[in-house]
Design a protein around this motif. Sequence first.
Motif, PDB file in Angstrom:
ATOM      1  N   SER A 206       2.435  56.888 -21.411  1.00 35.58           N
ATOM      2  CA  SER A 206       3.183  57.323 -22.585  1.00 35.58           C
ATOM      3  C   SER A 206       4.186  56.277 -23.059  1.00 35.58           C
ATOM      4  N   SER A 207       4.431  55.256 -22.240  1.00 35.99           N
ATOM      5  CA  SER A 207       5.283  54.131 -22.620  1.00 35.99           C
ATOM      6  C   SER A 207       4.467  52.852 -22.472  1.00 35.99           C
ATOM      7  N   ALA A 208       4.667  51.909 -23.368  1.00 36.82           N
ATOM      8  CA  ALA A 208       3.865  50.682 -23.371  1.00 36.82           C
ATOM      9  C   ALA A 208       4.004  49.916 -22.058  1.00 36.82           C
ATOM     10  N   VAL A 209       2.862  49.441 -21.539  1.00 36.40           N
ATOM     11  CA  VAL A 209       2.821  48.625 -20.321  1.00 36.40           C
ATOM     12  C   VAL A 209       1.883  47.445 -20.572  1.00 36.40           C
ATOM     13  N   SER A 210       2.159  46.317 -19.916  1.00 37.89           N
ATOM     14  CA  SER A 210       1.320  45.133 -20.122  1.00 37.89           C
ATOM     15  C   SER A 210      -0.038  45.285 -19.461  1.00 37.89           C
ATOM     16  N   GLU A 211      -0.100  46.044 -18.379  1.00 35.87           N
ATOM     17  CA  GLU A 211      -1.365  46.363 -17.721  1.00 35.87           C
ATOM     18  C   GLU A 211      -1.195  47.661 -16.950  1.00 35.87           C
ATOM     19  N   TYR A 212      -2.319  48.250 -16.558  1.00 32.97           N
ATOM     20  CA  TYR A 212      -2.262  49.465 -15.753  1.00 32.97           C
ATOM     21  C   TYR A 212      -3.072  49.221 -14.485  1.00 32.97           C
ATOM     22  N   ASP A 213      -2.400  49.334 -13.342  1.00 33.73           N
ATOM     23  CA  ASP A 213      -3.057  49.133 -12.050  1.00 33.73           C
ATOM     24  C   ASP A 213      -3.332  50.474 -11.379  1.00 33.73           C
ATOM     25  N   ILE A 214      -4.542  50.632 -10.880  1.00 36.07           N
ATOM     26  CA  ILE A 214      -4.875  51.732  -9.982  1.00 36.07           C
ATOM     27  C   ILE A 214      -4.846  51.121  -8.592  1.00 36.07           C
ATOM     28  N   SER A 215      -3.913  51.562  -7.771  1.00 37.70           N
ATOM     29  CA  SER A 215      -3.615  50.891  -6.505  1.00 37.70           C
ATOM     30  C   SER A 215      -4.405  51.465  -5.336  1.00 37.70           C
ATOM     31  N   SER A 216      -4.120  50.923  -4.163  1.00 35.69           N
ATOM     32  CA  SER A 216      -4.766  51.369  -2.923  1.00 35.69           C
ATOM     33  C   SER A 216      -4.354  52.786  -2.537  1.00 35.69           C
ATOM     34  N   THR A 217      -3.377  53.347  -3.204  1.00 38.40           N
ATOM     35  CA  THR A 217      -3.064  54.766  -3.004  1.00 38.40           C
ATOM     36  C   THR A 217      -4.279  55.615  -3.386  1.00 38.40           C
ATOM     37  N   TYR A 218      -5.053  55.141  -4.359  1.00 37.72           N
ATOM     38  CA  TYR A 218      -6.189  55.897  -4.882  1.00 37.72           C
ATOM     39  C   TYR A 218      -7.539  55.283  -4.514  1.00 37.72           C
TER      40      TYR A 218
END
Length: 197
Positions: free
Chosen positions: A39-51
Motif C-alpha cells: 500500500s506504500s511505494a517500495v523499490s522492490e518486494y522480497d519474499i523471504s525465507s520466512t515463506y
Amino acid sequence: MTRSKIQGESVNLADTFAFTGTVTGTDKGMKLLLDATISSAVSEYDISSTYISSTYDSYYLDVALHPATDNVVPYMRPIVSGSVVTSDIGYETYGIDEGKIVGDNAAYIRLSRSNVGNADGEGLTLSGHLQNVNDSFFPWCFSGLANSAKTDATHEGSIVTGGFQVGSRASVVNGIRLYFSSGNIESGTVKLYGIET
C-alpha cells in the motif's frame, strides 16, 4: 460401539456436515503462506525465507503489481542464502501475439514481453509455479502466465519461463525479489502458496 462401513451411495454429500474430532486425508494441496498488500511505494518486494523454505519444494505465486513509473519492465530474481542472484539465470518470455525475448546468463527473469504502463488499470498480473526450490540436481525454475497493460492500455498476454542455467548453479533458493526496471512498485498484492506433495 460397533461401527459399520457407510456405502458411498448411502450418504448425500450435498448435505451440510459438522465434523468433530480429527479429519484425515486432507493434507495434500496448497497452503496459503503469504497474503500481503503493498500500500506504500517500495523499490522492490522480497519474499523471504520466512515463506520460501525447506518445508516445500514447489510454490504457487499470484501477484498484481502497479508501477509508479510509466513504460517499465517487471522482473524477478531468486535469493540464495539471503543474497539476490544477478547472474546465471536464463529466461524466455513469449508475448502471445508478438514473439519472444530470450536471455541467457541474465541478471533476472523478465515477467512480460513488453513494457507496462502505470495509468489506472495498467501494470502486471502474474501467476506461476516456483519449482526445484530445494533440489540439488534440477535447477530452480519459474513458469507462469502474465497479463499486463502496456503504456497505451493495450492488453498483452505473456508466457514466462526462467531459472538457473543448467550446470551453472545448484543452489537452494530461499526467496525471490519482484521489481520494475526503474521506479517503485506503487501498489499491489502478493500471495504465495506452498504446494504439498
